[in-house]
Design an enzyme around this catalytic site. Sequence first.
Site, PDB file in Angstrom:
ATOM      1  N   ASN A  10       0.873  -1.174   0.000  1.00  0.00           N
ATOM      2  CA  ASN A  10       0.000   0.000   0.000  1.00  0.00           C
ATOM      3  C   ASN A  10       0.914   1.229   0.000  1.00  0.00           C
ATOM      4  O   ASN A  10       1.480   1.589   1.028  1.00  0.00           O
ATOM      5  CB  ASN A  10      -0.890  -0.024   1.258  1.00  0.00           C
ATOM      6  CG  ASN A  10      -1.707   1.238   1.396  1.00  0.00           C
ATOM      7  OD1 ASN A  10      -1.786   2.049   0.469  1.00  0.00           O
ATOM      8  ND2 ASN A  10      -2.322   1.414   2.559  1.00  0.00           N
ATOM      9  N   TRP A  11       1.029   1.838  -1.168  1.00  0.00           N
ATOM     10  CA  TRP A  11       1.972   2.957  -1.300  1.00  0.00           C
ATOM     11  C   TRP A  11       1.415   4.288  -0.813  1.00  0.00           C
ATOM     12  O   TRP A  11       2.108   5.310  -0.864  1.00  0.00           O
ATOM     13  CB  TRP A  11       2.444   3.076  -2.761  1.00  0.00           C
ATOM     14  CG  TRP A  11       3.551   2.133  -3.083  1.00  0.00           C
ATOM     15  CD1 TRP A  11       4.229   1.334  -2.214  1.00  0.00           C
ATOM     16  CD2 TRP A  11       4.138   1.911  -4.376  1.00  0.00           C
ATOM     17  NE1 TRP A  11       5.193   0.623  -2.881  1.00  0.00           N
ATOM     18  CE2 TRP A  11       5.155   0.959  -4.200  1.00  0.00           C
ATOM     19  CE3 TRP A  11       3.893   2.413  -5.659  1.00  0.00           C
ATOM     20  CZ2 TRP A  11       5.935   0.498  -5.271  1.00  0.00           C
ATOM     21  CZ3 TRP A  11       4.662   1.965  -6.714  1.00  0.00           C
ATOM     22  CH2 TRP A  11       5.680   1.004  -6.509  1.00  0.00           C
ATOM     23  N   LYS A  12       0.164   4.296  -0.417  1.00  0.00           N
ATOM     24  CA  LYS A  12      -0.452   5.530   0.102  1.00  0.00           C
ATOM     25  C   LYS A  12      -0.147   6.702  -0.849  1.00  0.00           C
ATOM     26  O   LYS A  12      -0.154   6.500  -2.061  1.00  0.00           O
ATOM     27  CB  LYS A  12       0.031   5.789   1.537  1.00  0.00           C
ATOM     28  CG  LYS A  12      -0.116   4.537   2.399  1.00  0.00           C
ATOM     29  CD  LYS A  12       0.036   4.756   3.855  1.00  0.00           C
ATOM     30  CE  LYS A  12      -0.126   3.415   4.579  1.00  0.00           C
ATOM     31  NZ  LYS A  12      -0.176   3.521   6.010  1.00  0.00           N
ATOM     32  N   HIS A  96      -9.541   1.080   4.439  1.00  0.00           N
ATOM     33  CA  HIS A  96      -8.278   1.278   5.166  1.00  0.00           C
ATOM     34  C   HIS A  96      -8.518   2.260   6.312  1.00  0.00           C
ATOM     35  O   HIS A  96      -9.322   3.187   6.182  1.00  0.00           O
ATOM     36  CB  HIS A  96      -7.200   1.814   4.213  1.00  0.00           C
ATOM     37  CG  HIS A  96      -5.855   1.852   4.855  1.00  0.00           C
ATOM     38  ND1 HIS A  96      -5.474   2.889   5.675  1.00  0.00           N
ATOM     39  CD2 HIS A  96      -4.823   0.968   4.837  1.00  0.00           C
ATOM     40  CE1 HIS A  96      -4.248   2.635   6.127  1.00  0.00           C
ATOM     41  NE2 HIS A  96      -3.824   1.479   5.636  1.00  0.00           N
ATOM     42  N   GLU A  98      -6.989   4.735   7.354  1.00  0.00           N
ATOM     43  CA  GLU A  98      -6.837   6.157   7.019  1.00  0.00           C
ATOM     44  C   GLU A  98      -8.081   6.681   6.296  1.00  0.00           C
ATOM     45  O   GLU A  98      -8.467   7.837   6.466  1.00  0.00           O
ATOM     46  CB  GLU A  98      -5.560   6.357   6.185  1.00  0.00           C
ATOM     47  CG  GLU A  98      -4.323   6.262   7.065  1.00  0.00           C
ATOM     48  CD  GLU A  98      -3.107   5.648   6.400  1.00  0.00           C
ATOM     49  OE1 GLU A  98      -3.015   5.651   5.168  1.00  0.00           O
ATOM     50  OE2 GLU A  98      -2.235   5.150   7.147  1.00  0.00           O
ATOM     51  N   GLU A 168      -5.877  -5.013  10.298  1.00  0.00           N
ATOM     52  CA  GLU A 168      -4.856  -4.001  10.571  1.00  0.00           C
ATOM     53  C   GLU A 168      -5.220  -3.236  11.838  1.00  0.00           C
ATOM     54  O   GLU A 168      -6.030  -2.296  11.793  1.00  0.00           O
ATOM     55  CB  GLU A 168      -4.774  -3.017   9.401  1.00  0.00           C
ATOM     56  CG  GLU A 168      -4.382  -3.657   8.098  1.00  0.00           C
ATOM     57  CD  GLU A 168      -3.724  -2.644   7.163  1.00  0.00           C
ATOM     58  OE1 GLU A 168      -2.591  -2.887   6.763  1.00  0.00           O
ATOM     59  OE2 GLU A 168      -4.344  -1.616   6.868  1.00  0.00           O
ATOM     60  N   GLY A 174       1.884   2.209  10.781  1.00  0.00           N
ATOM     61  CA  GLY A 174       2.835   3.315  10.660  1.00  0.00           C
ATOM     62  C   GLY A 174       3.491   3.726  11.963  1.00  0.00           C
ATOM     63  O   GLY A 174       4.129   4.768  12.046  1.00  0.00           O
ATOM     64  N   SER A 214       2.984  -2.166  10.578  1.00  0.00           N
ATOM     65  CA  SER A 214       4.417  -2.167  10.907  1.00  0.00           C
ATOM     66  C   SER A 214       5.108  -3.489  10.587  1.00  0.00           C
ATOM     67  O   SER A 214       5.983  -3.932  11.341  1.00  0.00           O
ATOM     68  CB  SER A 214       4.631  -1.785  12.379  1.00  0.00           C
ATOM     69  OG  SER A 214       4.173  -0.460  12.589  1.00  0.00           O
ATOM     70  N   GLY A 235       2.678  -0.982   4.399  1.00  0.00           N
ATOM     71  CA  GLY A 235       2.816   0.423   4.030  1.00  0.00           C
ATOM     72  C   GLY A 235       4.289   0.794   3.927  1.00  0.00           C
ATOM     73  O   GLY A 235       4.943   0.570   2.911  1.00  0.00           O
ATOM     74  N   GLY A 236       4.826   1.349   5.013  1.00  0.00           N
ATOM     75  CA  GLY A 236       6.190   1.902   5.017  1.00  0.00           C
ATOM     76  C   GLY A 236       7.243   1.014   4.378  1.00  0.00           C
ATOM     77  O   GLY A 236       8.012   1.465   3.518  1.00  0.00           O
TER      78      GLY A 236
HETATM   79  P1  PGA Z   1       2.565   0.218   7.758  1.00  0.00           P
HETATM   80  O1  PGA Z   1       1.149   0.467   7.031  1.00  0.00           O
HETATM   81  O2  PGA Z   1       3.113  -1.069   7.195  1.00  0.00           O
HETATM   82  O3  PGA Z   1       3.388   1.423   7.414  1.00  0.00           O
HETATM   83  O4  PGA Z   1       2.278   0.106   9.205  1.00  0.00           O
HETATM   84  C1  PGA Z   1       0.250  -0.576   6.814  1.00  0.00           C
HETATM   85  C2  PGA Z   1      -0.948  -0.058   6.078  1.00  0.00           C
HETATM   86  O5  PGA Z   1      -1.275   1.121   6.214  1.00  0.00           O
HETATM   87  O6  PGA Z   1      -1.603  -0.818   5.345  1.00  0.00           O
END
Ligand code: PGA
Length: 257
Positions: A10-12, A96, A98, A168, A174, A214, A235-236
């Site tokens: 997930n590159w956001k 998600h 966010e 999640e 994050g 994470s 994500g990250g």
């Molecule tokens: P993260 O994000 O790996 O940076 O914790 C996960 C996500 O938002 O799907």
Amino acid sequence: MIKKPIVAANWKMYKTPQEGVSFVSEICNLLLDKEKPTIIFCPSFTSLFYMNENLSDSGIELGSQNVYFEPEGAFTGETSVGMLKACGVRYVIIGHSERRHIFNENNTSLNKKLHVVLDNGLVPIFCIGETFDDRNARYTKMVLKEQLTKGLDGVKGQLIDRMVIAYEPVWAIGTGVNAEPKQVEDTHLQINGLLAELYATELVKQIPILYGGSVKPENAKELIEVEGVDGFLIGGASLKLELFSKIIEIVKNNYKG
Ligand code: PGA
């Protein structure tokens, strides 16, 4: 039946189309083995078309981070499922944290999105998870039940194995703090149980349940070994070639199915 593990990036709101294309071509050079997990890249809308043009026969899948539930119309700033399909998208992240917390998406609109994705033959990656306060108050199961019950409302049993669930925990996204393997195992078991309550069908066992929050090379082995974890939504660590390719290797070598 042994499930194939999934590693989804997930590159956001990161990476331009050019950066996305070169990342994927470098990943392909690193992962020549045909027996790899299902790898899905979810870049921002602006990259989808260009990345699809450059994926060719890599076997890598394209996913979107969002969709709007109407087929077309005066909805400034939104993107329809038909537009995503035209860009070669096969997976769509829905719900998600966010989107839920920053953009106030609720179970009703997420349910509409889920339907439109399934009705159009794409695969939703439906995200659920509790906040830190929910977990401390022991509300985790109740929150997940509500997200699943309302989110999946009206989704027929025969479609259920066409979707992916991503667990999640909001407090792990994050933050650098992942959920402990035991917490993940217990929660995935609960999710399985909740799905079995909603759908009295063996197909429930086929639904891949990913963990997200994470994930990094240091914790990927202990997390993918957890019973009931069928892969990751990342994500990250998905933004860095070295980290992401290491996680893919770890999943490939340690997933038991
Ligand atoms: P993260 O994000 O790996 O940076 O914790 C996960 C996500 O938002 O799907």
